[in-house]
Write a protein that holds these residues in place. Structure first.
Motif, PDB file in Angstrom:
ATOM      1  N   CYS A 320       0.313   4.679   1.846  1.00 21.46           N
ATOM      2  CA  CYS A 320       0.557   3.301   2.149  1.00 21.46           C
ATOM      3  C   CYS A 320      -0.324   2.592   1.323  1.00 21.46           C
ATOM      4  N   VAL A 322      -0.965  -0.435   1.874  1.00 17.86           N
ATOM      5  CA  VAL A 322      -1.489  -1.430   2.811  1.00 17.86           C
ATOM      6  C   VAL A 322      -2.583  -0.774   3.775  1.00 17.86           C
ATOM      7  N   CYS A 323      -2.161   0.172   4.666  1.00 16.85           N
ATOM      8  CA  CYS A 323      -2.797   1.064   5.333  1.00 16.85           C
ATOM      9  C   CYS A 323      -3.427   2.211   4.838  1.00 16.85           C
ATOM     10  N   CYS A 361       4.186   2.931   4.058  1.00 11.86           N
ATOM     11  CA  CYS A 361       4.655   3.574   5.227  1.00 11.86           C
ATOM     12  C   CYS A 361       5.829   2.678   5.720  1.00 11.86           C
ATOM     13  N   HIS A 364       4.714  -0.804   7.313  1.00  9.92           N
ATOM     14  CA  HIS A 364       4.621  -1.736   6.460  1.00  9.92           C
ATOM     15  C   HIS A 364       5.714  -2.278   5.516  1.00  9.92           C
TER      16      HIS A 364
HETATM   17 ZN   LIG Z   1       0.999   1.172   6.148  1.00  3.39          ZN
END
Ligand SMILES: [Zn+2]
Length: 419
Positions: A320, A322-323, A361, A364
């Motif tokens: 992902c 973002v994470c 993911c 997100h």
């Molecule tokens: Zn994520």
């Protein structure tokens, strides 16, 4: 010392006979160049300039390249590279009964008396082992000469084409200096080739990459650490980062394989054309589309966009943006979703291009859809509206993936209602 010389007609006939069933069509033997149409997975259109291998200096052999344009009195001449042919300069050595192939893409043109050389030991190895390669300084950044006996001709020509394609892809994925050191450039190309051709696609990337590195280390009789350095810190030159780093080269391998696979079968001719002259981001944008009106057929379009989505997921290895989480499936594959920053449908009409896509993911992905994540367009800094852990972090991007900031602005204003 190499053996007797054959006429052009004899050379051409010998090659055609050796390729046997793989030849669909060929031009008249003796006519230069020899043009062949070959069955898959061989290069579909091959244009060959074939010469006799003769001895050069102690331990070295050569071909004398003489092209039709040289005969017209030109000092420098290129071979005919038109009409989507893979152009190969080759030699036949009667003594060892092997063919040798050089890499035409490294030369703009050839001098009137241009020697392409190789070591006699490579000819010998080719005759004993069936197929052998040799690194050689020459052209731009060094080249690989491939030697093969009659029963390995198909493999050699396929390798010739693939090494050219791999180089074009690597130019887009790696730091520009990757071929500054010709030995390093050659090693990288071969590691990628071994990864694609000689490892089990069902194994995880890092294991396959290690086997490919081991394979090339054994072939070149060097330590695997040396190979890892060339595909690691030596290549990426990041301060404080020594040795091999999975997060750099492994995603490149995945992305190349993804483009590679998608270039197979029915889409191959189209993709080869694109690959010949465009960079990977352009290639991937070509797979996507600006406007639905430009679509050829719906089926075709769906397939192309799926390739783009797959290539992007492979580039991030499903992590992902973002994470960094990477979800897994039962078969060991990763799982991720691709989000369109500016949505595709009415009224947003965003483009179906890599510059408008994010790998995320599922959580997100939902946060983006719900306008819970804002991305500062110039810095890519994240503001997460209910999860502080991600606020202040940067959206990860890698390799050839380049986001269009206008789409981020659109997302912030239209989806999140900000600004
Ligand atoms: Zn994520």
């Amino acid at each position: 010392m190499p053996g007797k010389e054959l006429s052009k007609q004899q050379l051409h006939k010998l090659l055609i006979e050796s390729l046997d069933d793989a030849v669909k069509k060929h031009s008249k033997p003796g006519q230069v160049p020899l043009e062949l149409q070959l069955t898959s997975p061989l290069p579909s259109k091959l244009r060959l300039y074939l010469y006799n291998v003769s001895s050069f200096r102690e331990g070295d052999c050569k071909i004398n390249v003489r092209l039709p344009d040289h005969r017209e009195g030109n000092k420098y001449a290129p071979p005919d590279r038109g009409e989507d042919f893979l152009v190969v300069l080759g030699g036949y050595d009667e003594k060892y009964d092997v063919f040798a192939f050089w890499d035409d893409t490294l030369y703009d043109e050839y001098r009137e008396v241009q020697l392409l050389t190789l070591k006699e030991t490579t000819l010998k190895r080719g005759s004993v082992e069936g197929i052998a390669t040799q690194f050689r300084d020459g052209g731009k950044g060094g080249e690989t000469v491939i030697v093969a006996d009659n029963s390995h001709l198909s493999e050699a020509l396929r390798m010739r084409e693939r090494l050219v394609q791999i180089r074009e892809l690597l130019n887009d994925f790696l730091p520009p200096e990757w071929r500054d050191n010709s030995k390093q450039g050659q090693i990288i190309e071969h590691v990628v080739y071994a990864f694609l051709e000689k490892t089990d696609p069902d194994q995880p990337t890092h294991e396959r990459r290690e086997s490919a590195q081991e394979f090339i280390a054994a072939e070149q009789a060097v330590e695997i650490q040396a190979i890892q350095e060339m595909t690691g810190s030596q290549l990426w030159k990041e301060p404080g980062k020594e040795g091999y780093h999975r997060e750099y080269f492994d995603p490149v391998l995945n992305a190349i394989e993804s483009v590679w696979k998608s270039a197979g079968d029915q889409l191959k001719p189209t993709l080869d054309d694109i690959l010949a002259e465009t960079t990977v981001p352009e290639l991937l944008d070509n797979l996507g589309t600006d406007s639905p009106e430009r679509r050829t057929t719906v089926q075709d379009q769906i397939q192309r966009n799926q390739q783009l989505v797959d290539a992007l997921k492979a580039l991030y290895d499903h992590q992902c943006q973002v994470c960094n989480r990477r979800l897994q499936q039962r078969n060991g594959d990763g799982y991720s979703e691709v989000h369109h920053v500016r949505p595709l449908g009415d009224p947003h009409t965003g483009p179906d291009k890599q510059s408008n896509m994010l790998v995320l993911c599922p959580n997100h992905h939902a946060d983006f859809d719900n306008g819970m994540i804002i991305i500062e367009p110039s810095t890519h800094e994240i503001t997460h509206l209910y999860d502080e852990r991600y606020t202040g972090k940067q959206l990860e991007t890698t390799g050839w993936h380049e986001l269009d900031n206008e789409h981020l602005e659109y997302h912030n204003t239209e989806i999140c209602g900000f600004g």
